[in-house]
Design a protein around this motif. Structure first.
Motif, PDB file in Angstrom:
ATOM      1  N   TYR A   6      -7.279   3.560  -7.074  1.00  0.00           N
ATOM      2  CA  TYR A   6      -6.688   4.366  -6.015  1.00  0.00           C
ATOM      3  C   TYR A   6      -7.765   5.279  -5.444  1.00  0.00           C
ATOM      4  CZ  TYR A   6      -6.531   7.919  -9.720  1.00  0.00           C
ATOM      5  OH  TYR A   6      -6.857   8.788 -10.724  1.00  0.00           O
TER       6      TYR A   6
ATOM      7  N   HIS B 263       0.935  11.921   0.461  1.00  0.00           N
ATOM      8  CA  HIS B 263       0.377  13.121   1.077  1.00  0.00           C
ATOM      9  C   HIS B 263       1.053  14.282   0.373  1.00  0.00           C
ATOM     10  CE1 HIS B 263      -0.775  10.760   4.824  1.00  0.00           C
ATOM     11  NE2 HIS B 263       0.076   9.958   4.214  1.00  0.00           N
TER      12      HIS B 263
ATOM     13  N   LYS C 187      -3.447   0.349  -3.375  1.00  0.00           N
ATOM     14  CA  LYS C 187      -2.815  -0.943  -3.095  1.00  0.00           C
ATOM     15  C   LYS C 187      -2.142  -1.484  -4.364  1.00  0.00           C
ATOM     16  CE  LYS C 187      -5.976  -2.577   0.615  1.00  0.00           C
ATOM     17  NZ  LYS C 187      -5.449  -1.761   1.663  1.00  0.00           N
TER      18      LYS C 187
ATOM     19  N   LYS D 178      -4.130   7.234  -2.137  1.00  0.00           N
ATOM     20  CA  LYS D 178      -3.776   5.930  -1.571  1.00  0.00           C
ATOM     21  C   LYS D 178      -4.067   4.837  -2.585  1.00  0.00           C
ATOM     22  CE  LYS D 178      -5.838   6.194   2.665  1.00  0.00           C
ATOM     23  NZ  LYS D 178      -6.341   5.759   3.973  1.00  0.00           N
TER      24      LYS D 178
ATOM     25  N   GLU E   2       0.856   5.527   0.225  1.00  0.00           N
ATOM     26  CA  GLU E   2       0.112   6.776   0.459  1.00  0.00           C
ATOM     27  C   GLU E   2       0.950   7.928  -0.060  1.00  0.00           C
ATOM     28  OE1 GLU E   2      -0.387   7.273   4.691  1.00  0.00           O
ATOM     29  OE2 GLU E   2      -0.940   5.154   4.886  1.00  0.00           O
TER      30      GLU E   2
ATOM     31  N   GLU F 296       0.849  -1.178   0.000  1.00  0.00           N
ATOM     32  CA  GLU F 296       0.000   0.000   0.000  1.00  0.00           C
ATOM     33  C   GLU F 296       0.892   1.237   0.000  1.00  0.00           C
ATOM     34  OE1 GLU F 296      -3.012   0.357   3.033  1.00  0.00           O
ATOM     35  OE2 GLU F 296      -3.973   1.960   1.878  1.00  0.00           O
TER      36      GLU F 296
END
Ligand code: ADP
Length: 641
Positions: free
Chosen positions: A165, A143, A160, A158, A141, A139
């Protein structure tokens, strides 16, 4: 599928999905490169912010020290890469991480073979960047907040790494981008200081912004320190790279491995470059250039809109990628950076096009690149042969595009010749000239559809007999190339199928006498053939270029050759009408028989068959194959009784 007004789940674009899948399943053998790719992106983001701040200084706010920071958590199995660069808006996130903007991606994906080893190489040339995160993470992420926006205007992406997404607003995101990787079971080893440090050292030492990691206190110090006190101390970070733009260092200071890694950073290529040339120029113009030749052609070498050119810096500040004004089109495979002290910081692509400084740099850089190729050819022919295989066709565009460097480019060209043992284009013009015969004042060549057709061309017969080397051209571009390359090293090129064969001093006197005699003897036959073939030929004449064949076709001095004709026809252009010259070999028994053939019908059949054969020998097509066969069958039947 929208969850609420601002949070949503989206599917990756088809091509992105395919690439992600391949990425995860084909490139697994060298997982650690994910860090190089993410640091490379962070460094680009810092470059972009610094550039944007030239016109909008407020963008930097108080946060002026651009850097990238790597953190890890061995318990949670995460690694994060944080930069305070340009950041991304929500739309940019969708466009940059959800789709693949490169043109030609679809064809590229089609060209993959399914063979993992080969595909891994191909993907390397394509450059996958960010997606490499999914080799180690199940996974990811992201930001991020774009420079110039408010603290609550961040976005969280985000995925996987499967088909979709999610994207949602996020507040309290600092400027720039933080990529958090939740490591896969088999990639936990990366959440460890020593491992991360050594990867950074290996791959990212050349990055021009500091790469920060938590300071490691030496074990002895631990004992002396009061543990209670230590807990309160804020984590201290240190830069673990030199953080100095690689091209600003002196050549003797930079290791080969650093040059190689820097190449991968700027080119998004996974493979080592074949060669590089690093130079600092001082004087009227001041600039530094670092040029690279890739080992493999990129997937989009033949795509007209493919990005090309150098990374442009002005006084160490990144200005733009793909500045194509610094090198000609036929050197579009050359990668690298150029850092100028003479160009204005607020230069644009349009201004670059008109800047005389850029013109001077362009001709100097072109020379530099050609010199690098020449040197490589001298020093390491095997490597140069590899290069030729990848980029030779592009270099062949050179003589037409770059008049002033024609001779230099000529020295870089390679061909197959009658002296080559194999199929490879491995002979240069200089080698040809070294082997040239006494009295030979021309460079002879032949253009054909394929190497096989070239090798079996009747035009070679006399050259074989006299042991004169002929260049066998069979690339699509060759006839066009030769229309721009008239001489090399003071020697004229001569197409052996064009015009009347003139071997100059290589013809002996006996030849001359013989010619005159047969010319007279066959006057009548030439006239008869001319009449029989009529409009199909421009001219009929005797030739002495044949030893085995009875006849062949030649092209008139200024007529267009078959290859060029095909290219023009394929591109829908009008092609001027031109007819071949039919040449007959007076030494050949068939021709001598023909001369005494009393039956006009039989004469017509034989002439038509000889003419048809000559077209076929050139790799040409018969105008009327049916008629050709029936004439041939008629003769065969007679033979069979
Ligand atoms: P590439 O770097 O070859 O363009 P990537 O897949 O690595 O391809 O990244 C796609 C794009 O996403 C980049 O071109 C850039 O615009 C954006 N991007 C990636 N990482 C960052 C980052 N850390 N900060 C800002 N933009 C980024």
């Amino acid at each position: 599928m929208t969850v609420n007004a601002q949070s949503e789940t989206r599917g990756f674009e088809t091509e992105a999905k395919q690439l992600l899948h391949l990425m995860i399943h084909s490139l697994y053998s060298n997982k650690e490169i994910f860090l190089r790719e993410l640091i490379s992106n962070a460094s680009d983001a810092a470059d972009k912010l610094r550039f944007a701040a030239l016109s909008t200084p407020e963008l930097l706010q108080e946060d002026t020290d651009l850097k990238v920071q790597i953190d890890f958590d061995g318990d949670a199995n995460t690694v994060s890469i944080t930069d305070n660069g340009i950041g991304m808006s929500r739309d940019e996130l969708v466009a940059n991480l959800g789709t693949i903007a490169k043109s030609g991606t679809a064809q590229f994906l089609e060209s993959l073979t399914g063979d993992q080893k080969k595909d891994a190489q191909l993907i390397g040339q394509f450059g996958v960047g960010f997606y490499s995160a999914f080799m180690v993470a199940d996974e990811v992420e992201v930001h991020t907040r774009k420079a110039g926006t408010e603290a609550n205007e961040g976005t969280l992406w985000k995925s996987k790494g499967e088909s979709e997404y999610s994207i949602e607003p996020a507040d309290k995101v600092s400027r720039g981008t933080m990529v958090v990787l939740h490591l896969k079971e088999d990639a936990k080893e990366f959440a460890e200081a020593y491992r991360l440090r050594s990867i950074v050292k290996k791959y990212a030492d050349h990055i021009s912004i500091p790469v920060m990691m938590e300071k490691q206190s030496p074990p002895e110090a631990d004992e002396e320190n009061d543990k209670e006190e230590k807990k309160d101390i804020q984590t201290e970070y240190e830069a673990i790279n030199d953080a100095k733009a690689l091209w600003t260092r002196s050549r003797s200071e930079v290791k080969d491995d650093e040059y190689k890694e820097f190449y991968k950073h700027i080119s998004h290529d996974f493979q080592d470059p074949l060669q590089w040339s690093h130079n600092k120029v001082e004087g009227k113009l001041e600039y530094t250039s670092l040029l690279y030749i890739p080992a493999r052609a990129p997937f989009d070498l033949w795509n007209r809109d493919a990005a090309r050119g150098l990374k442009l810096y002005v006084q160490r500040v990144f200005i733009m990628d793909d500045a194509e004004q610094f090198l000609p089109l036929y050197l579009r495979f050359v990668k690298g950076v150029v850092d100028s002290n003479d160009i204005s910081l607020n230069v644009s692509r349009e201004i670059l096009q008109q800047d005389p400084v850029v013109d001077s740099m362009r001709s100097a850089l072109t020379k530099r690149a050609l010199d690098m190729l020449e040197k490589l050819r001298k020093k390491d022919k095997e490597k140069y042969d590899e290069l030729w295989q990848e980029f030779g066709q592009v270099l062949k565009e050179g003589p037409a595009e770059d008049f002033s460097n024609r001779e230099k480019i000529g020295g870089l060209l390679q061909f197959t010749t009658t002296q080559s043992s194999g199929e490879a284009q491995d002979q240069g013009l200089r080698e040809y000239i070294e082997r040239i015969q006494e009295g030979q004042d021309k460079i002879y060549y032949l253009v054909a559809e394929s190497l096989k057709a070239a090798r079996s061309s009747p035009h070679l017969e006399i050259f074989r007999k006299k042991g004169i080397e002929v260049i066998l051209m069979h690339d699509r571009i060759d006839e066009w190339l030769m229309s721009h390359l008239h001489e090399f090293d003071g020697k004229q090129f001569q197409d052996v199928a064009r015009g009347e064969l003139d071997l100059g001093k290589l013809d002996d006197e006996v030849d001359e006498k013989q010619k005159e005699e047969s010319e007279k003897a066959f006057e009548g036959l030439v006239e008869r053939i001319k009449k029989s073939l009529g409009e199909q030929v421009k001219e009929v004449r005797l030739t002495h270029r044949l030893t085995d064949s009875a006849a062949c076709l030649a092209i008139d001095e200024n007529d267009m050759g078959a290859q060029m004709r095909k290219i023009m026809e394929a591109s829908g252009q009008a092609v001027p009408d031109s007819k071949p010259i039919f040449e007959i070999n007076p030494e050949h028994p068939l021709i001598q028989k023909l001369d005494t053939e009393p039956d006009e019908d039989r004469f017509a059949d034989l002439t038509a068959i000889l003419f048809g054969q000559a077209s076929l020998a050139e790799g040409g097509q018969l105008e009327d194959p049916g008629e050709f066969s029936s004439r041939l069958n008629k003769l065969l039947l007679e033979l069979a009784g």
